[in-house]
Design an enzyme around this catalytic site. Structure first.
Site, short mmCIF file in Angstrom:
data_model
loop_
_atom_site.label_atom_id
_atom_site.label_comp_id
_atom_site.label_asym_id
_atom_site.label_seq_id
_atom_site.Cartn_x
_atom_site.Cartn_y
_atom_site.Cartn_z
N TYR A 66 0.84 -1.20 0.00
CA TYR A 66 0.00 0.00 0.00
C TYR A 66 0.88 1.25 0.00
CZ TYR A 66 -3.55 3.40 1.27
OH TYR A 66 -4.38 4.49 1.26
N HIS A 97 1.77 4.33 -3.11
CA HIS A 97 1.53 5.75 -2.89
C HIS A 97 2.79 6.60 -2.97
CE1 HIS A 97 -2.39 4.41 -1.50
NE2 HIS A 97 -2.78 5.66 -1.57
N TYR A 147 -3.46 16.50 1.88
CA TYR A 147 -4.00 15.14 1.95
C TYR A 147 -2.94 14.25 2.57
CZ TYR A 147 -6.97 11.32 0.06
OH TYR A 147 -7.81 10.26 -0.11
N TRP A 157 -7.27 4.10 -10.52
CA TRP A 157 -6.59 3.98 -9.22
C TRP A 157 -7.33 3.01 -8.31
CZ3 TRP A 157 -2.02 4.92 -7.27
CH2 TRP A 157 -1.85 4.92 -5.88
#
EC number: 5.1.3.32
Length: 104
Positions: free
Chosen positions: A18, A22, A41, A76
């Protein structure tokens, strides 16, 4: 600016994957987020409970919600569905959190 927070899950065996996906995030996804008014974010991982806690500041709910219909967001979500629980439309299962305290 509107502050939002939400929680998602990540598969127990996918923490590193994960994070790898990113870093860096796809440049075109970053562009879409910024173009739709997303700022600051951040996503945090709770390894013990396999939880992801996200915060973001947005300019409007309408622009934020419009991100979901973009081609890059749809791609995505498909790219991420094998590392986290997903809804039938491939969006990540998430729950919005209510702000109960803020210190500026």
């Amino acid at each position: 600016m509107i502050r939002k927070a939400f929680v998602m899950q990540v598969n127990a065996d996918a923490h590193e994957e994960y994070q790898r996906r990113h870093n860096p995030i796809w440049p075109e996804l970053e562009s879409v987020l910024k173009a739709h008014g997303a700022h600051h974010y951040a996503i945090y991982l709770d390894k013990e409970r396999n939880l992801l806690f996200a915060t973001v500041e947005i300019e409007s709910e309408e622009r934020w919600n419009a991100i979901a219909s973009t081609d890059v967001c749809q791609r995505w979500w498909k790219h991420m569905r094998d590392v986290m629980p997903a809804n039938p439309d491939n969006s990540p299962v998430s729950a919005e959190l209510k702000e109960v305290f803020y210190l500026a």
